[in-house]
Design an enzyme around this catalytic site. Sequence first.
Site, PDB file in Angstrom:
ATOM      1  N   GLU A  79       0.833  -1.204   0.000  1.00 29.75           N
ATOM      2  CA  GLU A  79       0.000   0.000   0.000  1.00 29.75           C
ATOM      3  C   GLU A  79       0.871   1.257   0.000  1.00 29.75           C
ATOM      4  OE1 GLU A  79      -3.060  -0.205  -0.516  1.00 29.75           O
ATOM      5  OE2 GLU A  79      -3.572  -2.259   0.061  1.00 29.75           O
ATOM      6  N   ARG A  89     -17.538  -1.186   4.725  1.00 33.29           N
ATOM      7  CA  ARG A  89     -18.431  -1.941   3.843  1.00 33.29           C
ATOM      8  C   ARG A  89     -19.110  -3.065   4.586  1.00 33.29           C
ATOM      9  NH1 ARG A  89     -15.430  -6.448   2.706  1.00 33.29           N
ATOM     10  NH2 ARG A  89     -13.278  -6.115   3.347  1.00 33.29           N
ATOM     11  N   CYS A 142      -8.255  -1.851   8.131  1.00 34.67           N
ATOM     12  CA  CYS A 142      -6.851  -1.830   7.689  1.00 34.67           C
ATOM     13  C   CYS A 142      -6.399  -0.419   7.339  1.00 34.67           C
ATOM     14  CB  CYS A 142      -6.646  -2.748   6.490  1.00 34.67           C
ATOM     15  SG  CYS A 142      -6.663  -4.485   6.944  1.00 34.67           S
ATOM     16  N   HIS A 164      -1.054  -5.577   2.158  1.00 37.05           N
ATOM     17  CA  HIS A 164      -2.214  -6.479   2.118  1.00 37.05           C
ATOM     18  C   HIS A 164      -1.802  -7.807   1.492  1.00 37.05           C
ATOM     19  CE1 HIS A 164      -5.707  -3.523   2.798  1.00 37.05           C
ATOM     20  NE2 HIS A 164      -5.993  -4.581   3.530  1.00 37.05           N
TER      21      HIS A 164
END
Length: 217
Positions: A79, A89, A142, A164
């Site tokens: 990232e 979500r 995260c 990730h």
Amino acid sequence: MNILLTGFEPFGGEVINPSWEVARSLHGQVIAGSTVHARCLPTTFVGAPQALADALAVLKPELVIALGQASGRSEVSIERVAVNLIDARIADNVGERPLDTPVRTDAPAAYFSTLPVKAIRDGLRAAGHPAGLSLSAGAFVCNQLFFELQHRLAGRGRMSGFIHLPALPEQAARTQPSVPSMGLAAQIDAIKLAIAISLSGDAQPAAGDPDEGGPTS
Ligand code: PCA
């Protein structure tokens, strides 16, 4: 010197999280003269930043790599940027689902990783691991944790960032066999290499040079 390597507990109905499996496998290993300290973070918006703050205070690590699971991604996903936004979500592990909320009201819109992200990508690929840069860590726990990490260490001359990981084969087999997966041994090898590259001092952090791809999820 200390290295902090964090993983998350399983979330979203899963019973395992590759990020913690990788972190705990490397706990106690000495890489380039520094010792890896693994910590398992709760996958909750309240608990993860607190556990991170505690670990930073105790260990005062020179390098922090936070790991998380990103089902659907096919590569080790380095990232580049944490955004000051939570827009969950799904619910976290205590049922919280904040929407359209800043991680911190007293902070900038985003922070870059201070890991040598391109050197890690290139080194992983050279070692035979699928790896890529990502411009979005999502808007769930995260990304929040990544943002908190970068905020707390900003200007302190220590390296930190977030990677990730794909699902494990057993997760794909159990839920959706078409989901891309990577075996645990390969994931461990890749993260060990990412630590070694970060500590090698050969590469400079590559902030603000987005020449690759868009969000991968
Ligand atoms: N992945 C989630 C949170 C915990 C984890 O391993 C995420 O990408 O936000």
